[in-house]
Every structure is written in structure tokens, then in C-alpha cells.
Design an enzyme around this catalytic site. Structure first.
Site, PDB file in Angstrom:
ATOM      1  N   GLY A  19       3.301  -7.845   7.594  1.00 18.58           N
ATOM      2  CA  GLY A  19       3.762  -6.554   7.824  1.00 18.58           C
ATOM      3  C   GLY A  19       3.534  -5.530   6.607  1.00 18.58           C
ATOM      4  O   GLY A  19       3.183  -5.733   5.751  1.00 18.58           O
ATOM      5  N   ARG A  79      -1.636   7.888   3.253  1.00 22.06           N
ATOM      6  CA  ARG A  79      -2.933   7.706   3.817  1.00 22.06           C
ATOM      7  C   ARG A  79      -2.863   8.304   5.270  1.00 22.06           C
ATOM      8  O   ARG A  79      -1.626   8.600   5.964  1.00 22.06           O
ATOM      9  CB  ARG A  79      -2.910   6.304   4.201  1.00 22.06           C
ATOM     10  CG  ARG A  79      -2.825   5.464   2.697  1.00 22.06           C
ATOM     11  CD  ARG A  79      -3.886   3.972   3.127  1.00 22.06           C
ATOM     12  NE  ARG A  79      -2.550   3.081   3.971  1.00 22.06           N
ATOM     13  CZ  ARG A  79      -2.906   1.839   3.712  1.00 22.06           C
ATOM     14  NH1 ARG A  79      -3.834   1.346   3.302  1.00 22.06           N
ATOM     15  NH2 ARG A  79      -1.880   1.308   4.423  1.00 22.06           N
ATOM     16  N   GLY A 118       4.342  -3.993   3.887  1.00 23.61           N
ATOM     17  CA  GLY A 118       5.394  -4.681   2.744  1.00 23.61           C
ATOM     18  C   GLY A 118       5.422  -3.359   1.734  1.00 23.61           C
ATOM     19  O   GLY A 118       6.478  -3.332   0.928  1.00 23.61           O
ATOM     20  N   ASP A 168      -5.329  -8.866   8.758  1.00 26.22           N
ATOM     21  CA  ASP A 168      -4.169  -7.774   8.734  1.00 26.22           C
ATOM     22  C   ASP A 168      -4.858  -6.631   8.317  1.00 26.22           C
ATOM     23  O   ASP A 168      -4.306  -5.623   8.080  1.00 26.22           O
ATOM     24  CB  ASP A 168      -3.030  -8.466   7.847  1.00 26.22           C
ATOM     25  CG  ASP A 168      -3.543  -8.994   6.535  1.00 26.22           C
ATOM     26  OD1 ASP A 168      -4.361 -10.028   6.540  1.00 26.22           O
ATOM     27  OD2 ASP A 168      -3.197  -8.586   5.493  1.00 26.22           O
ATOM     28  N   ASN A 169      -6.066  -6.680   7.637  1.00 27.34           N
ATOM     29  CA  ASN A 169      -6.770  -5.733   6.962  1.00 27.34           C
ATOM     30  C   ASN A 169      -8.064  -5.130   7.852  1.00 27.34           C
ATOM     31  O   ASN A 169      -8.746  -4.417   7.311  1.00 27.34           O
ATOM     32  CB  ASN A 169      -7.287  -6.091   5.690  1.00 27.34           C
ATOM     33  CG  ASN A 169      -6.352  -6.300   4.593  1.00 27.34           C
ATOM     34  OD1 ASN A 169      -5.174  -5.644   4.851  1.00 27.34           O
ATOM     35  ND2 ASN A 169      -6.515  -6.572   3.405  1.00 27.34           N
ATOM     36  N   GLY A 181       7.043  -3.489  -3.266  1.00 29.41           N
ATOM     37  CA  GLY A 181       6.751  -2.291  -2.238  1.00 29.41           C
ATOM     38  C   GLY A 181       6.144  -0.971  -2.972  1.00 29.41           C
ATOM     39  O   GLY A 181       5.955  -0.259  -2.282  1.00 29.41           O
ATOM     40  N   ARG A 237      -3.257  -2.737  13.495  1.00 26.38           N
ATOM     41  CA  ARG A 237      -4.415  -3.876  12.821  1.00 26.38           C
ATOM     42  C   ARG A 237      -4.462  -5.137  13.686  1.00 26.38           C
ATOM     43  O   ARG A 237      -3.844  -5.012  14.607  1.00 26.38           O
ATOM     44  CB  ARG A 237      -3.935  -4.563  11.433  1.00 26.38           C
ATOM     45  CG  ARG A 237      -3.648  -3.294  10.524  1.00 26.38           C
ATOM     46  CD  ARG A 237      -2.509  -3.862   9.490  1.00 26.38           C
ATOM     47  NE  ARG A 237      -2.067  -2.583   8.616  1.00 26.38           N
ATOM     48  CZ  ARG A 237      -2.455  -2.406   7.636  1.00 26.38           C
ATOM     49  NH1 ARG A 237      -3.372  -3.341   6.968  1.00 26.38           N
ATOM     50  NH2 ARG A 237      -2.388  -1.187   6.810  1.00 26.38           N
TER      51      ARG A 237
END
Ligand code: AMP
Ligand code: MG
Length: 524
Positions: free
Chosen positions: A100, A192, A102, A269-270, A135, A199
Site C-alpha cells: 500500500g 507526483r 506507505g 508494486d512498482n 511515511g 499498480r
């Protein structure tokens, strides 16, 4: 500051009903609402003017208090509810379960000029997905992300973008080399921007939890908004969707190979579902042409994510995505078929890309051999990839090779140890240039035309690792001038820009083994 807010992700997909910001497993939801952390003393470091315009803001907006507060996390845009996305992923080949956002918080989606953009702060504090981390993000990694995402865009590589880079005024503790020497660094937040930050891992986590209902919702949502050419809702639509994701993903990797980019952490996840380069962490640019190189020290053993292996990894990741989508189609065969055709297609497209780099407009059977031999010879000689291809364009096609190596003059600057190019190695280069010059004769274009074509795909300026590090070292002393300079230069990576000639140079010797230049950890 006025933005045309138009949220879809948080409107159309299920929210986590728990509104507390505590770390936990979140089931049955696509995201959790969370409020960014208020920074103690935000300072604007850099804004991408292009992104400012793209999202519908004006030049004067960037100097306002509202801009500073919103894009550092200090103020939530009126009428919006920021959220962190829930996803999982395979990290270095192993299923890691829930990961998730983070340390990423989506502020809102905006629509401007018919384009949808999600605005996402990275480093704006903990979320339910922060696990054991804080975080936050530090200035060095934020500079790297901000500059590189904009540079990649101008290189023509599909990528997420970056609107702004801000200091938070807070200190962040990091053990940069994971060697027990933690130290405080300046905290930063990047905003961003991408049409969506979904993803592979968003689909994977729902599939792993056998939550087919929400998996379907997520797939339908993604198709509806980002793959409008696919008719939504049929089983075949998910196969078509997969095929398009696969194509975009491999096209992105071909661009990486073209410009010499190593992502460094191609965990699932990337991997963006839109085929965008996402999550700029321990990435690096190939200086010496070495397919086995990865800048990521965390991956130094297996080198899973090395330059020459990125397409294989992308395919492996696509297999994981296919597995996640199988419950929607209840058949594996259509996915297997796509995977097979897509990897064949990759080889053809890779060849086409290499032909462009070499200035071949027509196709010849011998091209594969010329490309393979070049890659082998580059590997055997410490050669700067960017300079080699850029300078190769200056070769006169009537050159005759000679045993003392004069024919190498146009590319000589690209060799790190020019004195070592003699004997056997020189013979190999001579052989290669003979075949290349022979091959050029079959092209019906002038040297000028060939050079122009090659210079459109072989960049002159890339964000070399040491350049980013120099910008970081200065910024840590509150001098942001090099960030501005590099940002301006990297807007036109294919143009000659003689005023920046000093950056068209091999990596200096001091940077060869320096942390941040040739070695990077995931600590950020
Ligand atoms: P990465 O491979 O760097 O993209 O990160 C893997 C996972 O770790 C993602 O879920 C990130 O959100 C999370 N993560 C990385 N750094 C931090 C941090 N400083 N605080 C919280 N989560 C983090
Ligand atoms: Mg990540």
C-alpha cells in the site's frame, strides 16, 4: 489557485470504512482516507512549469501561500478527501502481501484540457500502510524523483510526472547505507502527477484475498477510465486489457534500454498499470555499458533488476498480473497466448529500436548479428553508452578502418580507458566498424540525414547519477541552482545545447565508486 477537481477513484471504488490513521490490514477496500501531515516550515525548492500548466494552474499560482501549503501537505484542497491506496506486490520475487501507499497520499484528481491527472504527495506522513516506516521522504531521494521523472518525460519515456519539490522543514532519520549509522536528513515532499497511480499490485492483492467482486470493480474502473477503446464488462475485455498493459509495459522497457535507464526495484508494486515508469528509488543511468549493472545495493547479490534483465523481469511481472486477472476470465489459455505473442513482439520491437539507434532505416537480415556483436564489444570495453551512440552519428560513412585505430576517432571520447583499446580489442572494434560501414552502404540516405535520425533517439544529456548527486550536495547546503540548471538542460535532451557541453562527458573518476553515484540503497 483554482483546480478543476473531478474524483473518480475514490468515488467509484470501495473505501475503507475505518477513518483512523493506524497501521493495519485493510480488506474489502481499494483505499483508506488519510490526511497529510502538516510540515513545520515548508519551502518551495522547484516547480515544473509544464506540470503547473498541465493541471490548469497559472504561473503566478506557484508563488502563493496556498500552493505552498497544499503541495507540502499543510492544507487540504477544499471539498476533497485525500487517501492512500491499498495494494500488494511481489518484492524481489516473493509475494509480500499488503504493502500500500506507505508514504504516498493522493490529494485529488483534476481534469484540464480533457486530461485527467491524479495529484499525489510523496513523503507527507504515515498512512494505514506505513508498516514499520515513518511515511516520510528525504531531500536527496525527492530531488532524484523530481528531476528524473521530468527528464524521462522529455526523453520520450512513459513516466509519472512531478509538479513540485518542497522542503518540509522537518528532519528525517535515515540509515542511508543500512550499516547502523543513522543520521538526520532534510525532509521533503514531492507532488507526483499521473493519470492514475494504480499498480499491478492493486489487482494482485484483491486476487490474493479472493475478493473477486472488488477485483472486478477495480478492473472495470481501470478499463472505463484509462482504456476507453476496450468495451467494458465482458470476459474478453479483461484479456484485451491485459494485452494492452503488457504492450505498454514492454514498450516502456524498450525505452529504458534505449536511453540506458535501470529502474532498480521492479517489484510488482512498482509497476504502473498504465505502463508508466513509477517509483524513482535507487534507479541509475548506465554510464559504462554493462548489461549486468544495477545501482541498487539492496540487489547487489542476485542482481535481479540489472539493466540487461529488465524485459525478462517485466514479463515475469506480467505473469503475476495475469494470474491476478484469471478469476475474472476463469481461463488461463487466453493469458498464455497473450504472453507468448507479447514476448515475440518484444524482440521485434527491441530490434527496431536498436536499428534506430544505429541509424538503419531499412531492415536487413544481418542486423541481429551487428547488434549482438556491438553489445559484446561494448561490454568488453569500458564505454560510455550515451556518448558512444551520440558520437557514432558523426561517423563518416566513407571511412576506411585501419590497424592503428584512427577510424575510432569519432567515438574515442566514449572510452573510459582509451589506451586499452589496442591489440585484440582494437581488432574486434575494427571488425565491427567494417560490418557497420558495410551495412550503412545499403541505406539510401546521406550522412546528415542519418545523423539527424540517430540524434532523435540517442540523447545527448541524461541525468547521470553523479549529476543528481552534485545537485543533492548543493541543495543540502541550501543552494538549489543546480536543480534549476539540470532541469532546464534535461528539457531538451536531444538538442545540442552547447551551453551545457560540460554535462556531455563521461562520469568523473571521483564518482566511480561514490555512494549516490554508482551505489544506491532503497533508503529514501
Ligand atoms: P518501494 O519499493 O520503495 O516503492 O516501497 C515498498 C513499500 O514500502 C511501499 O508500500 C511503500 O509505500 C513503503 N515505504 C517505503 N518507504 C516508506 C516510508 N519511509 N514510510 C512508509 N512506507 C514506506
Ligand atoms: Mg513503491
Amino acid at each position: 489557485m483554482k483546480l478543476n477537481i473531478n474524483n473518480t477513484f475514490s468515488k467509484e471504488l470501495p473505501a475503507d470504512p475505518n477513518r483512523e490513521n493506524t497501521r493495519r490490514q485493510v480488506a474489502g477496500a481499494a483505499f483508506s482516507y488519510v490526511t497529510p501531515r502538516i510540515p513545520s516550515n515548508p519551502v518551495l525548492v522547484h516547480v515544473s512549469e509544464e506540470m503547473l500548466q498541465a493541471i490548469g494552474l497559472r504561473e503566478e499560482d506557484k508563488a502563493t501561500e496556498a500552493f505552498l501549503r497544499v503541495f507540502s501537505g499543510g492544507e487540504v484542497l477544499e471539498g476533497t478527501n485525500p487517501y492512500a491506496m491499498c495494494y500488494g506486490g511481489h518484492q524481489f520475487g516473493s509475494w509480500a502481501g499488503q504493502l500500500g501507499d506507505g508514504r504516498a497520499i493522493n490529494l485529488a484528481e483534476v481534469v484540464h484540457n480533457d486530461k485527467r491527472w491524479t495529484l499525489q504527495l510523496k513523503g507527507a506522513g504515515e498512512t494505514p500502510y506505513s508498516r514499520s516506516a515513518d511515511g516520510l521522504a528525504v531531500l536527496r531521494s525527492s530531488i532524484r524523483e523530481h528531476l528524473c521523472s521530468e527528464a524521462m518525460y522529455h526523453l520520450g519515456v512513459p513516466t509519472t510526472r512531478s509538479l513540485s519539490l518542497m522542503l518540509t522543514g522537518d528532519e528525517v532519520l535515515r540509515d542511508m547505507l543500512y550499516d547502523g549509522n543513522a543520521a538526520y536528513e532534510k525532509g521533503a515532499v514531492v507532488c507526483r502527477v499521473a493519470p492514475s497511480f494504480i499498480r499491478f499490485g492493486n489487482f494482485q492483492l484483491l486476487a490474493a484475498r479472493r475478493d473477486t467482486e472488488n477485483l472486478k470493480k477495480l478492473a472495470d474502473y481501470t478499463i472505463r477510465h484509462f482504456f476507453p477503446n476496450i468495451e467494458e464488462g465482458t470476459k474478453n475485455s479483461y484479456v484485451q486489457f491485459f494485452e494492452e498493459v503488457a504492450e505498454r509495459t514492454l514498450d516502456m522497457v524498450i525505452h529504458w534500454q534505449r536511453v540506458g535507464f535501470v529502474h532498480g526495484v521492479m517489484n510488482t508494486d512498482n509497476m504502473s498499470i498504465l505502463g508508466l515508469t513509477i517509483d524513482y528509488g535507487p534507479y541509475g543511468w548506465l554510464e559504462d555499458y554493462d548489461p549486468d549493472w544495477t545501482p541498487n545495493t539492496t540487489d547487489a547479490q542476485g542482481k535481479r533488476y540489472r539493466f540487461g534483465h529488465q524485459a525478462n523481469v517485466a514479463l515475469w511481472n506480467l505473469v503475476q498480473l495475469a494470474n491476478a486477472l484469471v478469476p475474472l476470465v476463469e481461463e488461463t489459455k487466453p493469458f498464455e497466448d497473450v504472453l507468448e505473442s507479447i514476448s515475440e513482439g518484444y524482440h521485434l520491437k527491441y530490434m527496431a529500436m536498436m536499428r534506430q539507434k544505429l541509424g538503419f532505416e531499412i531492415e536487413r537480415r544481418e542486423d541481429a548479428e551487428i547488434i549482438d556483436t556491438l553489445e559484446e564489444t561494448l561490454k568488453a570495453t569500458e564505454t560510455d553508452m550515451t556518448m558512444f551512440f551520440r558520437n557514432l552519428a558523426n561517423l563518416n560513412s566513407t571511412t576506411e578502418t585501419d590497424e592503428d585505430g584512427k577510424f575510432l576517432a569519432p567515438v574515442m571520447d566514449a572510452f573510459y580507458q582509451p589506451d586499452e583499446v589496442k591489440g585484440e580489442l582494437l581488432k574486434r572494434w575494427q571488425k565491427w566498424f567494417d560490418s557497420y560501414l558495410e551495412r550503412l552502404k545499403e541505406e539510401g540516405i546521406s550522412d546528415d540525414e542519418r545523423r539527424r535520425g540517430m540524434n532523435k533517439v540517442n540523447p545527448k544529456y541524461v541525468l547521470r547519477n553523479y549529476m543528481a548527486q552534485m545537485a543533492i550536495d548543493k541543495a543540502n547546503k541550501d543552494d538549489f541552482s543546480l536543480i534549476d540548471e539540470l532541469y532546464e538542460m534535461l528539457k531538451k535532451p536531444y538538442a545540442e545545447q552547447p551551453e551545457y557541453e560540460q554535462w556531455f562527458a563521461k562520469r568523473p573518476d571521483w564518482a566511480r565508486h561514490k555512494v549516490g553515484c554508482s551505489m544506491l540503497s532503497c533508503s529514501s
